[in-house]
Design a protein around this motif. Sequence first.
Motif, PDB file in Angstrom:
ATOM      1  N   ASP B 592      -5.315 -36.290  30.595  1.00 24.25           N
ATOM      2  CA  ASP B 592      -5.189 -34.970  29.988  1.00 24.25           C
ATOM      3  C   ASP B 592      -5.205 -33.880  31.066  1.00 24.25           C
ATOM      4  OD1 ASP B 592      -7.774 -34.456  30.720  1.00 24.25           O
ATOM      5  OD2 ASP B 592      -8.563 -34.273  28.698  1.00 24.25           O
ATOM      6  N   GLY B 593      -5.247 -32.644  30.644  1.00 25.04           N
ATOM      7  CA  GLY B 593      -5.168 -31.529  31.564  1.00 25.04           C
ATOM      8  C   GLY B 593      -6.309 -31.440  32.562  1.00 25.04           C
ATOM      9  N   ASN B 594      -7.448 -32.048  32.225  1.00 20.29           N
ATOM     10  CA  ASN B 594      -8.584 -32.056  33.165  1.00 20.29           C
ATOM     11  C   ASN B 594      -8.519 -33.244  34.108  1.00 20.29           C
ATOM     12  OD1 ASN B 594      -9.828 -29.928  31.764  1.00 20.29           O
ATOM     13  ND2 ASN B 594     -10.701 -31.376  30.293  1.00 20.29           N
ATOM     14  N   GLY B 595      -7.534 -34.121  33.930  1.00 20.64           N
ATOM     15  CA  GLY B 595      -7.512 -35.360  34.695  1.00 20.64           C
ATOM     16  C   GLY B 595      -8.382 -36.430  34.066  1.00 20.64           C
ATOM     17  N   ASP B 596      -8.871 -36.188  32.863  1.00 17.43           N
ATOM     18  CA  ASP B 596      -9.667 -37.198  32.164  1.00 17.43           C
ATOM     19  C   ASP B 596      -8.776 -38.363  31.768  1.00 17.43           C
ATOM     20  OD1 ASP B 596     -11.736 -35.478  32.413  1.00 17.43           O
ATOM     21  OD2 ASP B 596     -11.990 -35.071  30.273  1.00 17.43           O
ATOM     22  N   ARG B 614     -15.100 -38.831  29.166  1.00 16.22           N
ATOM     23  CA  ARG B 614     -16.166 -38.052  28.524  1.00 16.22           C
ATOM     24  C   ARG B 614     -16.737 -38.719  27.290  1.00 16.22           C
ATOM     25  NH1 ARG B 614     -16.470 -33.843  32.387  1.00 16.22           N
ATOM     26  NH2 ARG B 614     -14.360 -33.675  33.134  1.00 16.22           N
ATOM     27  N   GLN B 615     -16.132 -39.817  26.870  1.00 14.76           N
ATOM     28  CA  GLN B 615     -16.670 -40.585  25.752  1.00 14.76           C
ATOM     29  C   GLN B 615     -16.648 -39.841  24.410  1.00 14.76           C
ATOM     30  OE1 GLN B 615     -18.481 -43.999  26.354  1.00 14.76           O
ATOM     31  NE2 GLN B 615     -16.876 -43.765  27.848  1.00 14.76           N
ATOM     32  N   PHE B 616     -15.456 -39.444  23.991  1.00 12.92           N
ATOM     33  CA  PHE B 616     -15.323 -38.950  22.621  1.00 12.92           C
ATOM     34  C   PHE B 616     -13.898 -39.169  22.135  1.00 12.92           C
ATOM     35  CE2 PHE B 616     -14.580 -35.092  25.220  1.00 12.92           C
ATOM     36  CZ  PHE B 616     -13.330 -34.687  24.743  1.00 12.92           C
ATOM     37  N   GLU B 617     -13.728 -39.132  20.820  1.00 14.72           N
ATOM     38  CA  GLU B 617     -12.409 -39.328  20.249  1.00 14.72           C
ATOM     39  C   GLU B 617     -11.665 -37.998  20.241  1.00 14.72           C
ATOM     40  OE1 GLU B 617     -12.044 -42.712  17.246  1.00 14.72           O
ATOM     41  OE2 GLU B 617     -11.726 -40.912  16.060  1.00 14.72           O
ATOM     42  N   VAL B 618     -10.464 -38.004  20.798  1.00 13.84           N
ATOM     43  CA  VAL B 618      -9.652 -36.788  20.877  1.00 13.84           C
ATOM     44  C   VAL B 618      -8.916 -36.593  19.558  1.00 13.84           C
ATOM     45  CG1 VAL B 618      -7.700 -35.719  22.089  1.00 13.84           C
ATOM     46  CG2 VAL B 618      -9.380 -37.086  23.361  1.00 13.84           C
ATOM     47  N   ALA B 619      -8.422 -37.680  18.996  1.00 15.28           N
ATOM     48  CA  ALA B 619      -7.680 -37.587  17.741  1.00 15.28           C
ATOM     49  C   ALA B 619      -7.855 -38.870  16.957  1.00 15.28           C
ATOM     50  CB  ALA B 619      -6.206 -37.352  18.020  1.00 15.28           C
ATOM     51  N   ASP B 638       0.102 -25.934  29.512  1.00 17.39           N
ATOM     52  CA  ASP B 638      -0.965 -24.994  29.890  1.00 17.39           C
ATOM     53  C   ASP B 638      -2.318 -25.691  29.978  1.00 17.39           C
ATOM     54  OD1 ASP B 638       0.947 -22.961  29.814  1.00 17.39           O
ATOM     55  OD2 ASP B 638       0.630 -22.667  27.655  1.00 17.39           O
ATOM     56  N   GLY B 639      -2.297 -26.869  30.531  1.00 14.05           N
ATOM     57  CA  GLY B 639      -3.548 -27.599  30.723  1.00 14.05           C
ATOM     58  C   GLY B 639      -4.085 -28.264  29.470  1.00 14.05           C
ATOM     59  N   ILE B 640      -3.324 -28.198  28.391  1.00 18.07           N
ATOM     60  CA  ILE B 640      -3.817 -28.777  27.135  1.00 18.07           C
ATOM     61  C   ILE B 640      -2.927 -29.940  26.710  1.00 18.07           C
ATOM     62  CG2 ILE B 640      -4.029 -28.270  24.649  1.00 18.07           C
ATOM     63  CD1 ILE B 640      -5.002 -25.464  25.640  1.00 18.07           C
ATOM     64  N   LEU B 641      -3.547 -30.985  26.253  1.00 18.62           N
ATOM     65  CA  LEU B 641      -2.799 -32.160  25.797  1.00 18.62           C
ATOM     66  C   LEU B 641      -2.106 -31.848  24.479  1.00 18.62           C
ATOM     67  CD1 LEU B 641      -2.167 -35.287  25.967  1.00 18.62           C
ATOM     68  CD2 LEU B 641      -4.142 -35.557  24.471  1.00 18.62           C
ATOM     69  N   THR B 660      -1.683 -25.804  19.701  1.00 12.52           N
ATOM     70  CA  THR B 660      -2.342 -25.332  20.914  1.00 12.52           C
ATOM     71  C   THR B 660      -3.737 -24.863  20.536  1.00 12.52           C
ATOM     72  OG1 THR B 660      -1.522 -23.120  20.519  1.00 12.52           O
ATOM     73  CG2 THR B 660      -0.209 -24.527  21.950  1.00 12.52           C
ATOM     74  N   ARG B 661      -4.544 -24.576  21.519  1.00 12.70           N
ATOM     75  CA  ARG B 661      -5.863 -24.030  21.226  1.00 12.70           C
ATOM     76  C   ARG B 661      -6.288 -23.155  22.389  1.00 12.70           C
ATOM     77  NH1 ARG B 661      -8.761 -27.445  24.586  1.00 12.70           N
ATOM     78  NH2 ARG B 661      -7.816 -29.495  24.702  1.00 12.70           N
TER      79      ARG B 661
END
Lengths: 297, 1018
Positions: B592-596, B614-619, B638-641, B660-661
Amino acid sequence: MGKSSKDKRDLYYRRAKEEGWRARSAFKLLQLNEQFDLFSGVTRVVDLCAAPGSWSQVLSKEIFTKDHSPDARIVAVDLQPMSPIDHVTTLQADITHPKTLERIMEIFGGKKADFVCSDGAPDVTGLHDLDEYIQAQLILSALQLATCVLKEGGSFVAKIFRGRDIDLLYSQLGYLFDKVICAKPRASRSSSLESFIVCIGYRPRAGWKPELRPDLSTEEFFQDMGIGRARLHSDLAVDDEERKVAPFIACGDLNSIDSDATYSRGEVGRSLDPVQMPTAPPYKRALERKRGEQPSE
Amino acid sequence: MATYSSKSGKFHPLSHVGPICALQSLKTLDDVVLAGEGPVLKAYNVRSGQLIAEKRVFPRNKIHGIKVYENTEPKLVAIFGGRSLSVISFDDIKLPGNPVRKEYGVEDWIFAVEFSCDGSKLYILTAHNVVITVDVSGMTLIDTRNCGWKSILYSGCIRSLKDGRVLICCGTVMDGILVWDLNESKLIYNLKGHEGSIFDVELSESGEYLVSCSDDRSIKVWDLAKGSLLATGWGHGARIWGLDFFDFGDQDEPSFKVLSSSEDCTARVWKYIKGSSELVQEKLLVCHTGRSIWSQCVNDKLKLGFTGGADGKLKIHDLNEESRSGYKNSSWSISKIAGQTNTIFAKGEAIKGYYDFAQGLVTLSSEGKFFVWKDGFTKWEYLFEDKRFTSYSIVTGFEGKRIVVVRNKEGNILMVKFDEQCRQVNSNEIQITDCSKVGNMLTSSTDDRLFILTESLNPTDPLVLQEVDEQTLEVKRTDLLPKPQGEKVSISAVLYDRDTDYLVVGSRFATILLYDLQGEPTLSAYYKNLVKGDTVSGLALASAKKETREIFFYLTMKDCRYYIINIDEDRKMQIVEDNQLQRGFLEGLLFDGNGDFLLYGFKSDVFYIWNETRQFEVARIICGGPHRQWSFHHSIEDGILRYRFIFTRASDLQLIQNGTRDFKEFINSGLHGREVRSMCVMNGKDEAKLLVSGGEDTTVKLSELKSDGSIELLWTQRQHGSGLQSVHPVNDEFVMSSSAREELFLWKVSQEPRSCLCLYRTIKPSSSHPDLRVMDFDTIEIKEQGKAVGFVVATVYSDSHIRIWYFNYEEKSFKMLINGQYKTCCILLTRFLVLRGKLYLMIASTNGHLSVFDVNSDLSRYFKLDGNSLTVLSDKFEVSELDNLIVDQQIHQSSIKALDLRYILDSEIVVVTGGDDNALILTRLIDDGSTISITPISFAPDAAASTITCVNILDQDKVFVASVDQKVRTWDISRYDLKLIDDQYTTVADTGCATVADFGEKGKMVVIGGAGASTCKL
């Protein structure tokens, strides 16, 4: 953990089943007695938070010996129902309610108790400070009743968890008993925070009369006792409460079974069913729904 | 707070990660969320994720609740925890520094606070159902009130209503909910319906509704006008701790939503519609790990939810994804597509394959009709029909090239190129002639090279690799890639790397093929059964070196394992990382945008995206499960998946695309979800310190320990099957961990391509149903010309066994050298000792004894002791009995829980032990040449009010001691005499382990672990 693996992990669990104790905690009281000789000369006993009843079983065996006193009485109190035990009068009642005290005194024929114990523990949430607070409240409820029924010089034993504020409790109990000791039986795992507070020689506070009233909370009950508990001040000042460390005594023979050790199959043998099955939990219906069963009403 | 002074041995707290027990958002300041992390109040910006301000509020108590009064400036913030209370101005939080704040207190545990409507009074509900009213300006007591019921509570809520009433609502420990009026001190309702303790109650702002949750795992909605039960919601798999109302509908559509959070580490969104008897679960958020979610709040304006976990994670949830710009959710049936495109579908004709080329989706029907879904996935256009491409065709494409590739089983390959408006730009058709019947087809591309890899259905045929020109779509080159002889291959994933010119092919049967495309393409190497599982589902490049032709890549296996693999210059394959998710099907990975590091796939009836870093569900998209046609497209904007998941369900095409968010997904990523049981520090790259920690949550985590004391989670390993016992380093590259089920794992710490832990080797359990706990271990390195080649490790067990093993990094196998048993009690700790050039093994047990075994005669047959390490003399290893117990002395009354030692001379050691008996003991161990003796010299029986669990000797003068009473102390040991020099409180409950990091000139840092982890500087 399956039944047989628990057997191996814990030989006390296995032995409790073999010897007919309802829970392994019976050995804890037996080992406390070995160390402190708690039951000699003891006639009237109150066992609080008694279910499933393993401490009452021990008390029944130890007090109703061949030459027991005709006045010997054991009362076991719990909010949960308990199956009967020889020589034990079980009360399904709230230990903070004055009615409960009345019924105990009736059973004792108006005479005071020699020994009050509690092996109670609340369901833990995992929030350590809240759990410790709730456990402290449970001990205070037991102590509240103890101050009403215990004779001068009597003893009080209760389960404690040695968390961050345990030294407050040690200090407060020090006002009420000659000796306050933190005892850890070998049957209690060293990996658990559980220990037992053994309070010997009850000294009622001079000029203070215990009175159980439904409109008084446990906090209020102890308020005027003068044992160093925090009070509500008009300026909301924080009391710097007294803290004290009670001496620690490990009980049970060092060569007796180690509750932290794993024993091999040979030392364990065939697995047995528990003496008493657990009662229905509050989330029983949630489980039934999950399994797609019709929830029982 | 203590001042920092290195001479006095006092601590200076630096940082803390642990349970977040309170969260509060503001109505008038959108972008701020307040969090209680231990005794510290923190304010974060939810858009940037930045910490705006932090203030330590209480000396001891954790913050359990925050309430903000916003109708005045400056706003007032009431904070409570345990019996402590503080009211501060919101502006004060932002002031620099950390002035000592006035702590107020009441005599009982506080469950809730509320300001009066005018802000002049504060109501405080205590655990015995008593409300204390306080004058806010002077912080003085006004009165205390109750409703006649002083039963103990588990939860509570107070609401100041506009009509002047103040409602108190309490959850009791058994079944009932009490509702009472404060002004009249009168009980209104005792609501019955739940079973067990009530863990949270929440009143709606109007006082109309009440929601409650309990031990019975249900959520109930109550009508407070009638005192009646309206609806019940079921779904959580464990106890529910928190509830919040939001999203109240208007008069025409009376409804509201509830956010709940639970011990099952999920948060859920529920909807209540007036008149319904059911609270309907709308959304499931899998967001924390380990034990529980302890706090939550909702920002109703931004429609954001916040949860704080036992894992120290602060997660932000989008409660209104559907209204974010760019969000799409649409469904198209065959008839709807036919209607829009004016085409006629034959009976039974269905959409069989599709490819998402970012701007549009090309679909192929079972009768050979091609369509494109375009204009931002709003319109369908019929392209053409080609009857040669029917049911068994494969539709794929080149990522980022807008080129769709379709092949049929006869070997016709059709390529169509589109422009950004989804118009056909070019097309070409090629024919595979080199295989009899065409099986699978895969594509891989880089900036300037496009490859199609085709497999024949005849297993002995070679693979066909075709390079295509991006503009003309002509085949530039065709190569036949031989399969390894006699091996079963069935291609499932492909990766071409430009720098090394390698083509990596993943297959079923856990096989990886490496083709060298430099010059005449050859099968350079193949790796069979090096990875576990069956089918390689995804491949992605991590890094490559052109000069050495070394390549790192990520690999996912369908059965939930994933790997980072390195192929070195000698084409030797090494597993850099090996881990697995719990269940389901793993289909691929992305960043993702953070390199996670993110993984995606299916489990039960959902498609998920999981943030592994980070150990969480994105979707989580409910799609009916893995057995269907689907497409997953993702990009970073813009850095967002941004992702789009298209799937077929009941012959309809469904599309979910996120929007977006302008807020963060999370604020803290936290650490262990349950108690930290053991930790150690290793040196990383560029003077970085790596913290390896093992938790009760069965994970081993790798984090960076920064010099400011903060801990940044890098990697999580889930391969242990039970809670961790011990974690110790072997050197700066290898670390070992032990747990129950007789698990003893050796990990290699890798820094490339990213910092992670990889399982290197395990010691095989002695039984097929292992139930022993490996309590502790100690290692001595084996070196050859200064280079570490292996080590000797001593392991101690819960059944009193002691074993010593030899390990060599090349051979990768553990060989048992010594086996024996101490007594029958559980051994808790072990250390190798070197006295007068000889090796001994010291153990500490539950019986309170310190014991020493002479292991020198056995080990000196194979090794020579050379300073602190060994060299191998002979490798004719045999197992010998451990029988030389030379010292066995009782030191403590019961379990020795912590131990550290320091060499005074080569014949004298000082050992400091801490026990379950609250005692701290300094013991001298002396080897006079003929006998070894242990003599306790200094004894502090009440060194703590509870079990001492950590003893770390800091230097010749000082020892650090921590205990379960949440105390950290330093003792002076310079004169063989224990003297207390510092005594402080730690917010880490269940204090169970500590480790020391040496930052050189910057000094030493202690990390304390338990329910969370704190760092402090000496």
